[in-house]
Scaffold this motif. Structure first.
Motif, PDB file in Angstrom:
ATOM      1  N   UNK A   1       0.948  -1.191  -0.070  1.00  0.00           N
ATOM      2  CA  UNK A   1       0.015  -0.094  -0.048  1.00  0.00           C
ATOM      3  C   UNK A   1       0.764   1.263   0.068  1.00  0.00           C
ATOM      4  N   UNK A   2       0.604   2.266  -0.705  1.00  0.00           N
ATOM      5  CA  UNK A   2       1.342   3.515  -0.665  1.00  0.00           C
ATOM      6  C   UNK A   2       0.372   4.617  -0.125  1.00  0.00           C
ATOM      7  N   UNK A   3       1.445   5.698   0.351  1.00  0.00           N
ATOM      8  CA  UNK A   3       0.469   6.780   0.877  1.00  0.00           C
ATOM      9  C   UNK A   3       0.582   8.116  -0.083  1.00  0.00           C
ATOM     10  N   UNK A   4      -0.377   8.754  -0.088  1.00  0.00           N
ATOM     11  CA  UNK A   4      -0.313   9.977  -1.025  1.00  0.00           C
ATOM     12  C   UNK A   4      -0.867  11.099   0.047  1.00  0.00           C
ATOM     13  N   UNK A   5      -0.254  12.284  -0.247  1.00  0.00           N
ATOM     14  CA  UNK A   5      -0.901  13.412   0.391  1.00  0.00           C
ATOM     15  C   UNK A   5      -1.440  14.332  -0.289  1.00  0.00           C
ATOM     16  N   UNK A   6      -2.708  15.045  -0.031  1.00  0.00           N
ATOM     17  CA  UNK A   6      -3.412  15.855  -0.868  1.00  0.00           C
ATOM     18  C   UNK A   6      -4.102  17.006   0.213  1.00  0.00           C
ATOM     19  N   UNK A   7      -4.278  18.037  -0.370  1.00  0.00           N
ATOM     20  CA  UNK A   7      -4.824  19.154   0.285  1.00  0.00           C
ATOM     21  C   UNK A   7      -6.257  19.220  -0.194  1.00  0.00           C
ATOM     22  N   UNK A   8      -7.135  18.969   0.805  1.00  0.00           N
ATOM     23  CA  UNK A   8      -8.777  19.001   0.494  1.00  0.00           C
ATOM     24  C   UNK A   8      -9.079  20.640   0.118  1.00  0.00           C
ATOM     25  N   UNK A   9      -9.794  20.807  -0.970  1.00  0.00           N
ATOM     26  CA  UNK A   9     -10.241  22.141  -1.349  1.00  0.00           C
ATOM     27  C   UNK A   9     -11.757  22.321  -1.308  1.00  0.00           C
ATOM     28  N   UNK A  10     -12.458  21.398  -0.622  1.00  0.00           N
ATOM     29  CA  UNK A  10     -13.994  21.527  -0.581  1.00  0.00           C
ATOM     30  C   UNK A  10     -14.457  22.648   0.385  1.00  0.00           C
ATOM     31  N   UNK A  11     -13.605  23.067   1.353  1.00  0.00           N
ATOM     32  CA  UNK A  11     -13.838  24.585   2.296  1.00  0.00           C
ATOM     33  C   UNK A  11     -12.593  24.963   2.325  1.00  0.00           C
ATOM     34  N   UNK A  12     -12.720  26.028   3.094  1.00  0.00           N
ATOM     35  CA  UNK A  12     -11.688  26.854   3.502  1.00  0.00           C
ATOM     36  C   UNK A  12     -10.745  26.241   4.619  1.00  0.00           C
ATOM     37  N   UNK A  13     -11.063  25.357   5.217  1.00  0.00           N
ATOM     38  CA  UNK A  13     -10.105  24.692   6.146  1.00  0.00           C
ATOM     39  C   UNK A  13      -8.868  23.897   5.255  1.00  0.00           C
ATOM     40  N   UNK A  14      -8.940  23.537   4.281  1.00  0.00           N
ATOM     41  CA  UNK A  14      -7.831  23.160   3.489  1.00  0.00           C
ATOM     42  C   UNK A  14      -7.150  21.819   4.345  1.00  0.00           C
ATOM     43  N   UNK A  15      -7.885  20.883   4.651  1.00  0.00           N
ATOM     44  CA  UNK A  15      -7.334  19.765   5.553  1.00  0.00           C
ATOM     45  C   UNK A  15      -6.262  19.103   4.528  1.00  0.00           C
ATOM     46  N   UNK A  16      -5.082  18.693   5.338  1.00  0.00           N
ATOM     47  CA  UNK A  16      -4.063  17.974   4.892  1.00  0.00           C
ATOM     48  C   UNK A  16      -4.489  16.545   4.904  1.00  0.00           C
ATOM     49  N   UNK A  17      -4.727  15.947   3.865  1.00  0.00           N
ATOM     50  CA  UNK A  17      -5.077  14.458   3.793  1.00  0.00           C
ATOM     51  C   UNK A  17      -4.082  13.199   3.611  1.00  0.00           C
TER      52      UNK A  17
END
Length: 124
Positions: A1-17
């Motif tokens: 399994x690999x891990x990818x990081x993303x920044x959620x853009x659905x709201x202003x919080x910008x969660x680091x996923x």
């Protein structure tokens, strides 16, 4: 399994996923989201990322040149962005434009229209 990081853009919080991708290239697990939208975003972003497209098109009216701001009516697949921009570069309007007017239908085969973001009259 690999891990990818993303920044959620659905709201202003910008969660680091942190998104775990299994051996079948599917989203297995999403961490770091503070709301359920983050998980939906990660899934869609991994499978078929989409973006809103904003640009300008060239216009010549009564001998005056200007640029008309335009945008896609909805997000389009990210892999169609280059083709969409090539189509946009070919557009030259020669008539007054009303905000919301469809400038080009089915942009880059995306089933999404390109619309004007500003009214541009003949007289400036």
């Amino acid at each position: 399994m690999k891990e990818v990081t993303m920044c959620c853009t659905t709201c202003p919080s910008g969660c680091a996923l942190r998104v775990m991708i299994n051996d079948k290239n599917q989203v297995e697990k999403v961490e770091g989201n503070h709301c359920p939208r983050g998980e939906v975003f990660a899934q869609k972003e991994w499978v078929n990322p989409e973006r809103m497209l904003t640009s300008t098109v060239y216009a010549v009216m009564e001998g005056k040149e200007c640029l008309v701001p335009v945008k896609s009516q909805a997000p389009i697949p990210k892999n169609l962005m280059q083709k969409a921009m090539e189509e946009i570069r070919e557009i030259c309007l020669q008539h007054p434009v009303k905000m919301g007017e469809v400038i080009k239908e089915n942009l880059a085969g995306s089933q999404v229209n390109l619309v004007a973001c500003k009214t541009i009259n003949n007289k400036r």
